[in-house]
Design a protein around this motif. Structure first.
Motif, PDB file in Angstrom:
ATOM      1  N   TRP A  27       0.870  -1.176   0.000  1.00  0.00           N
ATOM      2  CA  TRP A  27       0.000   0.000   0.000  1.00  0.00           C
ATOM      3  C   TRP A  27       0.904   1.223   0.000  1.00  0.00           C
ATOM      4  O   TRP A  27       1.821   1.326   0.824  1.00  0.00           O
ATOM      5  CB  TRP A  27      -0.887   0.010   1.241  1.00  0.00           C
ATOM      6  CG  TRP A  27      -1.920  -1.054   1.251  1.00  0.00           C
ATOM      7  CD1 TRP A  27      -1.830  -2.295   1.801  1.00  0.00           C
ATOM      8  CD2 TRP A  27      -3.229  -0.970   0.688  1.00  0.00           C
ATOM      9  NE1 TRP A  27      -2.991  -3.006   1.607  1.00  0.00           N
ATOM     10  CE2 TRP A  27      -3.874  -2.206   0.923  1.00  0.00           C
ATOM     11  CE3 TRP A  27      -3.920   0.032  -0.004  1.00  0.00           C
ATOM     12  CZ2 TRP A  27      -5.177  -2.458   0.505  1.00  0.00           C
ATOM     13  CZ3 TRP A  27      -5.210  -0.226  -0.423  1.00  0.00           C
ATOM     14  CH2 TRP A  27      -5.835  -1.453  -0.173  1.00  0.00           C
ATOM     15  N   VAL A  28       0.683   2.128  -0.913  1.00  0.00           N
ATOM     16  CA  VAL A  28       1.534   3.310  -1.054  1.00  0.00           C
ATOM     17  C   VAL A  28       0.678   4.555  -0.858  1.00  0.00           C
ATOM     18  O   VAL A  28      -0.256   4.809  -1.637  1.00  0.00           O
ATOM     19  CB  VAL A  28       2.229   3.350  -2.427  1.00  0.00           C
ATOM     20  CG1 VAL A  28       3.126   4.584  -2.527  1.00  0.00           C
ATOM     21  CG2 VAL A  28       3.039   2.077  -2.647  1.00  0.00           C
ATOM     22  N   GLU A  29       0.983   5.300   0.196  1.00  0.00           N
ATOM     23  CA  GLU A  29       0.333   6.589   0.420  1.00  0.00           C
ATOM     24  C   GLU A  29       1.136   7.659  -0.311  1.00  0.00           C
ATOM     25  O   GLU A  29       2.362   7.721  -0.175  1.00  0.00           O
ATOM     26  CB  GLU A  29       0.274   6.886   1.905  1.00  0.00           C
ATOM     27  CG  GLU A  29      -0.485   5.833   2.718  1.00  0.00           C
ATOM     28  CD  GLU A  29      -0.307   6.022   4.214  1.00  0.00           C
ATOM     29  OE1 GLU A  29      -0.876   6.994   4.757  1.00  0.00           O
ATOM     30  OE2 GLU A  29       0.420   5.212   4.820  1.00  0.00           O
ATOM     31  N   VAL A  30       0.443   8.479  -1.067  1.00  0.00           N
ATOM     32  CA  VAL A  30       1.103   9.479  -1.905  1.00  0.00           C
ATOM     33  C   VAL A  30       0.641  10.867  -1.473  1.00  0.00           C
ATOM     34  O   VAL A  30      -0.565  11.147  -1.424  1.00  0.00           O
ATOM     35  CB  VAL A  30       0.789   9.257  -3.397  1.00  0.00           C
ATOM     36  CG1 VAL A  30       1.545  10.273  -4.259  1.00  0.00           C
ATOM     37  CG2 VAL A  30       1.153   7.829  -3.813  1.00  0.00           C
ATOM     38  N   MET A  31       1.604  11.715  -1.158  1.00  0.00           N
ATOM     39  CA  MET A  31       1.319  13.110  -0.828  1.00  0.00           C
ATOM     40  C   MET A  31       1.670  13.990  -2.020  1.00  0.00           C
ATOM     41  O   MET A  31       2.688  13.756  -2.690  1.00  0.00           O
ATOM     42  CB  MET A  31       2.127  13.541   0.392  1.00  0.00           C
ATOM     43  CG  MET A  31       1.568  13.030   1.724  1.00  0.00           C
ATOM     44  SD  MET A  31       1.553  11.211   1.922  1.00  0.00           S
ATOM     45  CE  MET A  31       3.287  10.870   2.293  1.00  0.00           C
ATOM     46  N   CYS A  32       0.808  14.976  -2.303  1.00  0.00           N
ATOM     47  CA  CYS A  32       0.958  15.789  -3.512  1.00  0.00           C
ATOM     48  C   CYS A  32       0.945  17.277  -3.181  1.00  0.00           C
ATOM     49  O   CYS A  32       0.369  17.706  -2.171  1.00  0.00           O
ATOM     50  CB  CYS A  32      -0.187  15.507  -4.494  1.00  0.00           C
ATOM     51  SG  CYS A  32      -0.394  13.777  -4.950  1.00  0.00           S
ATOM     52  N   ALA A  33       1.568  18.050  -4.059  1.00  0.00           N
ATOM     53  CA  ALA A  33       1.476  19.502  -3.960  1.00  0.00           C
ATOM     54  C   ALA A  33       0.041  19.924  -4.248  1.00  0.00           C
ATOM     55  O   ALA A  33      -0.702  19.219  -4.950  1.00  0.00           O
ATOM     56  CB  ALA A  33       2.437  20.158  -4.952  1.00  0.00           C
ATOM     57  N   ALA A  34      -0.349  21.087  -3.699  1.00  0.00           N
ATOM     58  CA  ALA A  34      -1.729  21.552  -3.850  1.00  0.00           C
ATOM     59  C   ALA A  34      -2.129  21.614  -5.325  1.00  0.00           C
ATOM     60  O   ALA A  34      -1.400  22.151  -6.161  1.00  0.00           O
ATOM     61  CB  ALA A  34      -1.879  22.932  -3.207  1.00  0.00           C
ATOM     62  N   GLY A  35      -3.273  21.036  -5.624  1.00  0.00           N
ATOM     63  CA  GLY A  35      -3.827  21.101  -6.971  1.00  0.00           C
ATOM     64  C   GLY A  35      -3.301  20.080  -7.948  1.00  0.00           C
ATOM     65  O   GLY A  35      -3.754  20.041  -9.098  1.00  0.00           O
ATOM     66  N   THR A  36      -2.353  19.226  -7.528  1.00  0.00           N
ATOM     67  CA  THR A  36      -1.745  18.286  -8.471  1.00  0.00           C
ATOM     68  C   THR A  36      -2.268  16.858  -8.349  1.00  0.00           C
ATOM     69  O   THR A  36      -1.954  16.018  -9.185  1.00  0.00           O
ATOM     70  CB  THR A  36      -0.213  18.251  -8.302  1.00  0.00           C
ATOM     71  OG1 THR A  36       0.111  17.741  -6.999  1.00  0.00           O
ATOM     72  CG2 THR A  36       0.390  19.631  -8.469  1.00  0.00           C
ATOM     73  N   SER A  37      -3.056  16.565  -7.320  1.00  0.00           N
ATOM     74  CA  SER A  37      -3.454  15.171  -7.105  1.00  0.00           C
ATOM     75  C   SER A  37      -4.265  14.577  -8.262  1.00  0.00           C
ATOM     76  O   SER A  37      -4.099  13.392  -8.563  1.00  0.00           O
ATOM     77  CB  SER A  37      -4.208  15.022  -5.785  1.00  0.00           C
ATOM     78  OG  SER A  37      -5.443  15.690  -5.805  1.00  0.00           O
ATOM     79  N   PRO A  38      -5.132  15.337  -8.957  1.00  0.00           N
ATOM     80  CA  PRO A  38      -5.822  14.722 -10.095  1.00  0.00           C
ATOM     81  C   PRO A  38      -4.867  14.243 -11.174  1.00  0.00           C
ATOM     82  O   PRO A  38      -5.024  13.132 -11.710  1.00  0.00           O
ATOM     83  CB  PRO A  38      -6.737  15.842 -10.608  1.00  0.00           C
ATOM     84  CG  PRO A  38      -6.990  16.693  -9.408  1.00  0.00           C
ATOM     85  CD  PRO A  38      -5.689  16.686  -8.666  1.00  0.00           C
ATOM     86  N   ALA A  39      -3.857  15.044 -11.498  1.00  0.00           N
ATOM     87  CA  ALA A  39      -2.898  14.643 -12.530  1.00  0.00           C
ATOM     88  C   ALA A  39      -2.030  13.489 -12.048  1.00  0.00           C
ATOM     89  O   ALA A  39      -1.722  12.572 -12.814  1.00  0.00           O
ATOM     90  CB  ALA A  39      -2.018  15.837 -12.915  1.00  0.00           C
ATOM     91  N   VAL A  40      -1.628  13.508 -10.781  1.00  0.00           N
ATOM     92  CA  VAL A  40      -0.843  12.393 -10.237  1.00  0.00           C
ATOM     93  C   VAL A  40      -1.676  11.116 -10.259  1.00  0.00           C
ATOM     94  O   VAL A  40      -1.187  10.039 -10.629  1.00  0.00           O
ATOM     95  CB  VAL A  40      -0.375  12.707  -8.801  1.00  0.00           C
ATOM     96  CG1 VAL A  40       0.311  11.483  -8.190  1.00  0.00           C
ATOM     97  CG2 VAL A  40       0.573  13.901  -8.790  1.00  0.00           C
ATOM     98  N   GLY A  41      -2.946  11.233  -9.895  1.00  0.00           N
ATOM     99  CA  GLY A  41      -3.824  10.073  -9.927  1.00  0.00           C
ATOM    100  C   GLY A  41      -3.960   9.497 -11.324  1.00  0.00           C
ATOM    101  O   GLY A  41      -3.933   8.277 -11.516  1.00  0.00           O
ATOM    102  N   THR A  42      -4.071  10.363 -12.316  1.00  0.00           N
ATOM    103  CA  THR A  42      -4.167   9.902 -13.703  1.00  0.00           C
ATOM    104  C   THR A  42      -2.917   9.138 -14.105  1.00  0.00           C
ATOM    105  O   THR A  42      -2.985   8.097 -14.774  1.00  0.00           O
ATOM    106  CB  THR A  42      -4.388  11.089 -14.650  1.00  0.00           C
ATOM    107  OG1 THR A  42      -5.637  11.736 -14.321  1.00  0.00           O
ATOM    108  CG2 THR A  42      -4.420  10.645 -16.107  1.00  0.00           C
TER     109      THR A  42
END
Length: 355
Positions: A72-87
């Motif tokens: 299981w990998v928890e991923v922390m993202c910069a503000a506003g970038t999680s949709p693109a990281v998720g894609t």
């Protein structure tokens, strides 16, 4: 969207429940159980699968006789970038599941690779280099006590379910079942496994045409894979249509000598979808399907009451499940496409490991 939802009825949900119990059963076998004609069931299934409302997939991730290395990998993202990281994560062959969650992480991914070195490459040279990712935290899966394919809808009566389960081999790990020995999965079976990832009900004839093998060879290999735990089937319905639209994940601490008992009790709860032992700060993870968000408090209270030795340390609700069991999903949980789960490919091709 409303018109699409209105086309799903209790017979459709009962059909999905039946296919969860017997994923490759013929329409003729299912017809007397569900009280419908075989051609009617076939038409219903075709309508649902074409709309991405339900599907059967087959997953086989072993390398020889070795189980995959999962985390299981928890991923922390910069503000506003999680949709693109998720894609980006959804498109990876090595992620079986991806979801945007509440809590101390932006994304939670379930990863499968052949070995530890491949996990290192995936985390270091793929995930941590996606623009917007600011950090990751990983928990290795050390034991799977209950897998996602064990979760069931609740639209068949006990008598109907007994008609199906009484005629088929019990799932490995089911209560009272004796697990068969693990058989090696040779590399030449991987194309067959990839074909079943998108449609676990593909006929032997169709698989033979695509693979160039004879039908007898395909039938023999399928039987060996199924009996040797190299292939498991999963039938799912879009969460927004199933009556169980909420997904939640719990992290917990359990004393090691109590893990087996806790896993047995947790797996017996209606809402539990998976429970696993993991490494790291917490040693136990549970994922659940719930009818409402408010149901999470009732579920955790039920767990705590039944399991005084279990201490829940964190929980997260999925805001959007982007991928599950190698299937990309839309916001209502409908399947968009299958991401080929070829976990044996290099996750960072061309990147030289200079460590």
């Amino acid at each position: 969207m409303n018109s699409a939802i209105s086309t799903i009825d209790d017979t459709d949900r009962a059909l999905v429940h039946a296919l969860q119990l017997a994923p490759r059963a013929s329409w003729e076998r299912l017809a007397p159980v569900l009280g419908a004609r075989p051609e009617t069931l076939a038409r219903r299934w075709e309508r649902m699968t074409s709309a991405g409302e339900a599907w059967v997939s087959g997953l086989g991730l072993r390398t020889g006789s070795q189980a995959p290395c999962m985390a299981w990998v928890e991923v922390m993202c910069a503000a506003g970038t999680s949709p693109a990281v998720g894609t980006a994560l959804v498109g990876d062959a090595h992620t079986m599941g991806v979801e945007h969650t509440t809590g101390g992480r932006d994304l939670l991914a379930f990863v499968a690779v052949p070995d530890l070195h491949m996990l290192f490459r995936y985390l270091s040279f793929r995930v941590q280099r996606i623009p917007g990712v600011t950090g990751t935290r990983s928990s290795m899966v050390t034991a799977v006590h209950s897998a996602p394919d064990r979760w069931r809808m609740d639209h068949l009566s006990p008598a109907q379910a007994a008609l199906l389960t009484g005629r088929t081999r019990r799932a490995p790990g089911a209560p009272g079942a004796v697990a068969p020995p693990v058989a090696p999965v040779p590399e030449e079976d991987r194309p067959l496994l990839m074909a079943l990832a998108a449609d676990g009900r593909r006929s032997v004839a169709a698989l033979a045409r695509e693979s160039g093998m004879s039908e007898s060879t395909v039938r023999r290999r399928l039987g060996r894979l199924e009996a040797g735990q190299g292939l498991r089937y999963s039938c799912a319905m879009a969460s927004g249509l199933s009556g169980w639209p909420v997904s939640a994940t719990l992290w917990a601490e359990v004393r090691e000598h109590e893990v087996a008992d806790c896993a047995a009790v947790a797996a017996g709860l209606r809402e539990t979808r998976t429970c696993m032992s993991v490494s790291g700060t917490w040693n136990f993870m549970i994922s659940a399907r719930l009818r409402t968000i408010e149901g999470l408090a009732r579920y955790t209270a039920d767990l705590s009451r039944r399991l005084p030795g279990l201490r829940i340390t964190d929980s997260a609700v999925a805001l959007h499940v982007r991928k599950s069991e190698a299937q990309e999903l839309d916001q209502t949980g409908r399947r968009v496409r299958t991401v080929r789960p070829d976990i044996w490919t290099d996750p960072a091709p061309g990147v030289v490991d200079r460590t």
